[in-house]
Design a protein around this motif. Structure first.
Motif, PDB file in Angstrom:
ATOM      1  N   SER A  59       0.851  -1.192   0.000  1.00  0.00           N
ATOM      2  CA  SER A  59       0.000   0.000   0.000  1.00  0.00           C
ATOM      3  C   SER A  59       0.885   1.240   0.000  1.00  0.00           C
ATOM      4  O   SER A  59       1.993   1.228   0.518  1.00  0.00           O
ATOM      5  N   ASP A  60       0.354   2.320  -0.587  1.00  0.00           N
ATOM      6  CA  ASP A  60       1.127   3.571  -0.658  1.00  0.00           C
ATOM      7  C   ASP A  60       1.061   4.369   0.639  1.00  0.00           C
ATOM      8  O   ASP A  60       1.841   5.296   0.832  1.00  0.00           O
ATOM      9  N   GLN A  61       0.124   4.027   1.500  1.00  0.00           N
ATOM     10  CA  GLN A  61      -0.014   4.736   2.778  1.00  0.00           C
ATOM     11  C   GLN A  61      -0.262   3.721   3.887  1.00  0.00           C
ATOM     12  O   GLN A  61      -0.743   2.615   3.647  1.00  0.00           O
ATOM     13  N   GLU A  62       0.047   4.139   5.103  1.00  0.00           N
ATOM     14  CA  GLU A  62      -0.264   3.301   6.265  1.00  0.00           C
ATOM     15  C   GLU A  62      -1.657   3.597   6.784  1.00  0.00           C
ATOM     16  O   GLU A  62      -2.288   2.751   7.415  1.00  0.00           O
ATOM     17  N   VAL A  63      -2.130   4.840   6.527  1.00  0.00           N
ATOM     18  CA  VAL A  63      -3.464   5.256   6.974  1.00  0.00           C
ATOM     19  C   VAL A  63      -4.161   5.974   5.828  1.00  0.00           C
ATOM     20  O   VAL A  63      -3.598   6.881   5.208  1.00  0.00           O
ATOM     21  N   TYR A  64      -5.381   5.558   5.534  1.00  0.00           N
ATOM     22  CA  TYR A  64      -6.234   6.224   4.540  1.00  0.00           C
ATOM     23  C   TYR A  64      -7.367   6.886   5.301  1.00  0.00           C
ATOM     24  O   TYR A  64      -8.089   6.242   6.058  1.00  0.00           O
ATOM     25  N   ASN A  65      -7.489   8.220   5.097  1.00  0.00           N
ATOM     26  CA  ASN A  65      -8.481   8.995   5.848  1.00  0.00           C
ATOM     27  C   ASN A  65      -9.703   9.323   4.999  1.00  0.00           C
ATOM     28  O   ASN A  65      -9.584   9.658   3.817  1.00  0.00           O
ATOM     29  N   ILE A  66     -10.867   9.249   5.635  1.00  0.00           N
ATOM     30  CA  ILE A  66     -12.106   9.740   5.044  1.00  0.00           C
ATOM     31  C   ILE A  66     -12.374  11.067   5.731  1.00  0.00           C
ATOM     32  O   ILE A  66     -12.661  11.106   6.923  1.00  0.00           O
ATOM     33  N   ASP A  67     -12.236  12.165   4.986  1.00  0.00           N
ATOM     34  CA  ASP A  67     -12.338  13.500   5.576  1.00  0.00           C
ATOM     35  C   ASP A  67     -13.734  14.099   5.496  1.00  0.00           C
ATOM     36  O   ASP A  67     -14.071  14.988   6.262  1.00  0.00           O
ATOM     37  N   GLN A  68     -14.540  13.632   4.551  1.00  0.00           N
ATOM     38  CA  GLN A  68     -15.908  14.123   4.417  1.00  0.00           C
ATOM     39  C   GLN A  68     -16.850  12.940   4.256  1.00  0.00           C
ATOM     40  O   GLN A  68     -16.473  11.925   3.664  1.00  0.00           O
ATOM     41  N   GLU A  69     -18.050  13.095   4.753  1.00  0.00           N
ATOM     42  CA  GLU A  69     -19.042  12.013   4.739  1.00  0.00           C
ATOM     43  C   GLU A  69     -19.324  11.509   3.321  1.00  0.00           C
ATOM     44  O   GLU A  69     -19.489  10.321   3.105  1.00  0.00           O
ATOM     45  N   ASP A  70     -19.359  12.405   2.351  1.00  0.00           N
ATOM     46  CA  ASP A  70     -19.726  12.010   0.996  1.00  0.00           C
ATOM     47  C   ASP A  70     -18.535  11.920   0.039  1.00  0.00           C
ATOM     48  O   ASP A  70     -18.691  11.833  -1.170  1.00  0.00           O
ATOM     49  N   SER A  71     -17.303  11.927   0.575  1.00  0.00           N
ATOM     50  CA  SER A  71     -16.139  11.855  -0.314  1.00  0.00           C
ATOM     51  C   SER A  71     -15.740  10.394  -0.541  1.00  0.00           C
ATOM     52  O   SER A  71     -15.772   9.578   0.367  1.00  0.00           O
ATOM     53  N   PRO A  72     -15.353  10.065  -1.789  1.00  0.00           N
ATOM     54  CA  PRO A  72     -14.932   8.686  -2.072  1.00  0.00           C
ATOM     55  C   PRO A  72     -13.572   8.380  -1.452  1.00  0.00           C
ATOM     56  O   PRO A  72     -12.784   9.288  -1.176  1.00  0.00           O
ATOM     57  N   LEU A  73     -13.317   7.125  -1.246  1.00  0.00           N
ATOM     58  CA  LEU A  73     -12.048   6.681  -0.684  1.00  0.00           C
ATOM     59  C   LEU A  73     -11.249   5.991  -1.789  1.00  0.00           C
ATOM     60  O   LEU A  73     -11.771   5.128  -2.501  1.00  0.00           O
ATOM     61  N   GLN A 182      -2.015 -22.863 -12.200  1.00  0.00           N
ATOM     62  CA  GLN A 182      -1.506 -22.671 -10.846  1.00  0.00           C
ATOM     63  C   GLN A 182      -1.590 -21.206 -10.434  1.00  0.00           C
ATOM     64  O   GLN A 182      -1.230 -20.322 -11.206  1.00  0.00           O
ATOM     65  N   SER A 183      -2.070 -20.962  -9.224  1.00  0.00           N
ATOM     66  CA  SER A 183      -2.115 -19.606  -8.680  1.00  0.00           C
ATOM     67  C   SER A 183      -1.973 -19.667  -7.172  1.00  0.00           C
ATOM     68  O   SER A 183      -2.147 -20.719  -6.569  1.00  0.00           O
ATOM     69  N   GLU A 184      -1.667 -18.537  -6.598  1.00  0.00           N
ATOM     70  CA  GLU A 184      -1.573 -18.404  -5.146  1.00  0.00           C
ATOM     71  C   GLU A 184      -2.194 -17.082  -4.737  1.00  0.00           C
ATOM     72  O   GLU A 184      -2.194 -16.123  -5.509  1.00  0.00           O
ATOM     73  N   ILE A 185      -2.688 -17.027  -3.515  1.00  0.00           N
ATOM     74  CA  ILE A 185      -3.208 -15.786  -2.959  1.00  0.00           C
ATOM     75  C   ILE A 185      -2.042 -15.017  -2.341  1.00  0.00           C
ATOM     76  O   ILE A 185      -1.251 -15.583  -1.587  1.00  0.00           O
ATOM     77  N   VAL A 186      -1.932 -13.737  -2.675  1.00  0.00           N
ATOM     78  CA  VAL A 186      -0.884 -12.871  -2.129  1.00  0.00           C
ATOM     79  C   VAL A 186      -1.569 -11.736  -1.374  1.00  0.00           C
ATOM     80  O   VAL A 186      -2.580 -11.204  -1.839  1.00  0.00           O
ATOM     81  N   PHE A 187      -1.034 -11.379  -0.217  1.00  0.00           N
ATOM     82  CA  PHE A 187      -1.602 -10.322   0.621  1.00  0.00           C
ATOM     83  C   PHE A 187      -0.654  -9.134   0.679  1.00  0.00           C
ATOM     84  O   PHE A 187       0.562  -9.292   0.662  1.00  0.00           O
ATOM     85  N   SER A 188      -1.241  -7.960   0.801  1.00  0.00           N
ATOM     86  CA  SER A 188      -0.430  -6.757   0.989  1.00  0.00           C
ATOM     87  C   SER A 188      -0.079  -6.612   2.461  1.00  0.00           C
ATOM     88  O   SER A 188      -0.536  -7.384   3.313  1.00  0.00           O
ATOM     89  N   ASN A 189       0.685  -5.570   2.752  1.00  0.00           N
ATOM     90  CA  ASN A 189       0.881  -5.160   4.140  1.00  0.00           C
ATOM     91  C   ASN A 189      -0.478  -4.688   4.678  1.00  0.00           C
ATOM     92  O   ASN A 189      -1.399  -4.404   3.910  1.00  0.00           O
ATOM     93  N   SER A 190      -0.604  -4.583   5.982  1.00  0.00           N
ATOM     94  CA  SER A 190      -1.865  -4.075   6.543  1.00  0.00           C
ATOM     95  C   SER A 190      -1.826  -2.552   6.614  1.00  0.00           C
ATOM     96  O   SER A 190      -0.756  -1.949   6.684  1.00  0.00           O
ATOM     97  N   PHE A 191      -3.001  -1.940   6.553  1.00  0.00           N
ATOM     98  CA  PHE A 191      -3.140  -0.487   6.629  1.00  0.00           C
ATOM     99  C   PHE A 191      -4.464  -0.177   7.313  1.00  0.00           C
ATOM    100  O   PHE A 191      -5.306  -1.051   7.511  1.00  0.00           O
ATOM    101  N   VAL A 192      -4.630   1.080   7.667  1.00  0.00           N
ATOM    102  CA  VAL A 192      -5.808   1.504   8.457  1.00  0.00           C
ATOM    103  C   VAL A 192      -6.668   2.447   7.637  1.00  0.00           C
ATOM    104  O   VAL A 192      -6.159   3.301   6.908  1.00  0.00           O
ATOM    105  N   ILE A 193      -7.982   2.290   7.766  1.00  0.00           N
ATOM    106  CA  ILE A 193      -8.938   3.256   7.209  1.00  0.00           C
ATOM    107  C   ILE A 193      -9.600   3.941   8.394  1.00  0.00           C
ATOM    108  O   ILE A 193     -10.121   3.277   9.315  1.00  0.00           O
TER     109      ILE A 193
END
Length: 197
Positions: A59-73, A182-193
């Protein structure tokens, strides 16, 4: 006459024994062939797991903020291929089809999964020593608990998340259609919303 009957009986008995042995040998050779198939699948899976040690989602950030009720994330992240082979993360119409998982009571559960028919899932190709930038766009109508969007599976948007993606080591439509790719599931680092309202 007695000798002829006995000879016929013995040849009939010998023929039955030969048939039984032939069936047993066929069965054994079939099982050996099947085990080689399983060994081959197992080796391919192991090779993919080793190759995927050079592939990550960040992820490009550790924390993703929602600043307004109607703003997209917008959750931005990158696929990073440090290896020497191509990798193929899944997509929908050329856009990453990543799933978001949320940490709830110590367990990762699916929070968001885009709805996309399999026919539209040709993957994205990430070449060796390259990266690919991607984003998940979540409009408020998706994560609003009252909207009942098919792709959103939890009530509260705030929390700890990670991106989850199915990654292929090769792309072959015939193998994909037959379930042999053949495939595998890959996970990102964890981050906060977080909501900052």
């Amino acid at each position: 006459m007695f000798l002829e009957k006995q000879t016929l009986y013995l040849s009939d008995k010998t023929m039955r024994a030969t048939i039984k042995w032939s069936i047993c040998l066929l069965f054994i050779s079939y099982m050996i062939g099947c085990s080689e198939l399983f060994d081959s699948d197992s080796k391919n899976k192991e090779m993919l797991l080793v190759a995927l040690e050079d592939f990550s989602i960040k992820s490009d950030q550790e924390v993703y903020n929602i600043d307004q009720e109607d703003s997209p994330l917008k959750i931005t992240y990158s696929y990073i291929n440090k290896g020497n082979q191509n990798f193929y993360p899944g997509s929908c119409l050329g856009v990453p089809s990543d799933v978001l998982e949320k940490l709830v009571d110590g367990e990762w559960i699916i929070a968001y999964s885009p709805v996309c028919p399999d026919i539209l899932r040709s993957p994205i190709k990430i070449e060796p020593v390259k990266s690919y930038e991607a984003a998940i766009h979540l409009s408020p109508s998706i994560w609003d608990p009252e909207s009942e969007d098919e792709s959103w599976h939890i009530s509260d948007i705030e929390g700890t998340y990670r991106v989850r993606e199915q990654v292929y080591g090769e792309w072959n439509m015939k193998k994909y259609d037959s379930g042999n790719l053949q495939s595998e599931i890959v996970f990102s680092n964890s981050f906060v919303i977080k909501k900052n309202l």
